[in-house]
Scaffold this active site. Sequence first.
Site, mmCIF file in Angstrom:
data_model
loop_
_atom_site.group_PDB
_atom_site.id
_atom_site.type_symbol
_atom_site.label_atom_id
_atom_site.label_comp_id
_atom_site.label_asym_id
_atom_site.label_seq_id
_atom_site.Cartn_x
_atom_site.Cartn_y
_atom_site.Cartn_z
ATOM 1 N N GLN A 158 5.797 7.937 3.548
ATOM 2 C CA GLN A 158 4.928 6.972 2.932
ATOM 3 C C GLN A 158 5.895 5.928 2.142
ATOM 4 O OE1 GLN A 158 5.222 9.247 -1.531
ATOM 5 N NE2 GLN A 158 4.040 10.422 -0.041
ATOM 6 N N HIS A 215 9.728 6.293 3.260
ATOM 7 C CA HIS A 215 10.472 7.458 2.984
ATOM 8 C C HIS A 215 9.645 8.494 3.051
ATOM 9 C CE1 HIS A 215 8.474 6.407 -0.876
ATOM 10 N NE2 HIS A 215 8.483 7.686 -1.071
ATOM 11 N N ARG A 269 0.213 5.889 3.152
ATOM 12 C CA ARG A 269 1.004 7.013 3.940
ATOM 13 C C ARG A 269 1.080 6.541 5.422
ATOM 14 N NH1 ARG A 269 -2.305 9.084 0.552
ATOM 15 N NH2 ARG A 269 -1.268 10.543 -1.207
ATOM 16 N N SER A 276 4.715 14.025 3.055
ATOM 17 C CA SER A 276 4.373 12.641 3.876
ATOM 18 C C SER A 276 5.301 11.428 3.930
ATOM 19 C CB SER A 276 2.856 12.160 3.754
ATOM 20 O OG SER A 276 2.752 11.745 2.361
ATOM 21 N N GLU A 312 10.699 4.597 -7.158
ATOM 22 C CA GLU A 312 10.959 6.097 -7.728
ATOM 23 C C GLU A 312 12.243 6.604 -7.205
ATOM 24 O OE1 GLU A 312 7.651 8.168 -5.718
ATOM 25 O OE2 GLU A 312 8.503 8.307 -3.884
ATOM 26 N N LYS A 349 -3.892 13.355 5.168
ATOM 27 C CA LYS A 349 -4.516 12.596 4.255
ATOM 28 C C LYS A 349 -4.699 11.169 4.940
ATOM 29 C CE LYS A 349 -3.094 14.619 0.010
ATOM 30 N NZ LYS A 349 -1.992 14.332 -1.191
ATOM 31 N N LYS A 373 5.391 1.397 -7.852
ATOM 32 C CA LYS A 373 5.780 2.922 -7.850
ATOM 33 C C LYS A 373 7.075 3.092 -7.322
ATOM 34 C CE LYS A 373 4.426 7.772 -7.037
ATOM 35 N NZ LYS A 373 3.693 8.731 -6.186
ATOM 36 N N HIS A 375 5.352 2.783 -1.187
ATOM 37 C CA HIS A 375 4.741 2.411 -2.475
ATOM 38 C C HIS A 375 4.731 0.839 -2.607
ATOM 39 C CE1 HIS A 375 4.980 6.558 -3.245
ATOM 40 N NE2 HIS A 375 6.272 6.570 -3.345
#
Length: 372
Positions: free
Chosen positions: A60, A226, A245, A58, A87, A251, A85, A62
């Site tokens: 999304q 991203h 998301r 997905s 990453e 979801k 988060k 953070h």
Amino acid sequence: MGAHPKGDAIILDNRIPQKTLGQWIADNPGCLGSKVKDTFQGQLPFLFKVLSVNMALSIQAHPNKDLAGKLHAQFPDHYPDANHKPEMAIALTPFQGMCGFRPVQEIVAFLQNVPEFRVLIGDVAAEQLERSVNDDPRGVSAALRICFTRMMKSEKKFFVDQLNLLVKRTSQEAAEGKDTSDSNGELLLQLHSQFPGDIGCFAIYFLNVVRLNPGEAMFLGANEPHAYLYGDCIECMACSDNTVRAGLTPKFIDVLTLCEMLNYTPASSSAKIFPAIQSQLDPCVYLYDPPVPDFAVMRIQIPSIKLYLISAVDSASILLVIQGTAVGTSTGATSDMTLRRGSVFFISANESISLQVSSPDGMLLFRACCLL
């Protein structure tokens, strides 16, 4: 691979009384290294993953620490912890992802070449973005935010109708052998086949498509939109499961939070590739050291030599074997260790491992740690 409560790694050595990594760290907090232990309150600060992406994951973003705390307090079902988060993804195979907003000129070109996209955004917002090309960065970000928010808040039936028109037209052009790159046709059809009627299919006109060769990485800071589209990668992140998301998902999509929080600063796709720096102490080690304290990753490329020392660092680390075989010995281990593709080891702070390499082509290892 890590000690997040929702995915605490299982210890395979049955001579060790603790069953999971989280339990073992709780009973042996010194293993983290004194700086890491004090900075992160006795917790392992990172999560380490391997992803094999055959179907897009997905779109999304953070939240940063402040927003994560607020979201967790308000909606604990959707936001399970109060941490940020950031990453990083490091390609193992040729890898395709989306990351950050495209340069405005590219988005404007899509608004002019893809009539369905323009209808969705509306002429007023589209013209504002077209005029902003010569503006200062704040004007650009403001216009971009309005356009993206209009897309995300559009009525389901309205955007599905526009998407179906676009997909039908693009499919016909592709079938006739026409070039569909002006509407990013190949990616559009790929994503629509995976997620028909999903708003994420239009996000390809806003977001950079980034292609990574094996060993190249992209770093995804807070509020950076991203998605991972295709390929295998190593992923390392702060120890969190907070995700807002935007599309390509069945979801929950939190549109208001998403549109408020995003970083609307455009940049080229090449600017999204994060470099690895070769270590001056050990030429086999390439370090990916992002601008956050929670984690760093080392790529260890061992040539065809017989002996190699995995050096001690002042942080707990997790070692993953991608290719090659060896026998490892360490003062911290009860017996010799067999390293082969897929082996995962937890290494306490200030412990080293001596490897006797048996594979003729050397080894490829990745090591996640926290370099404060």
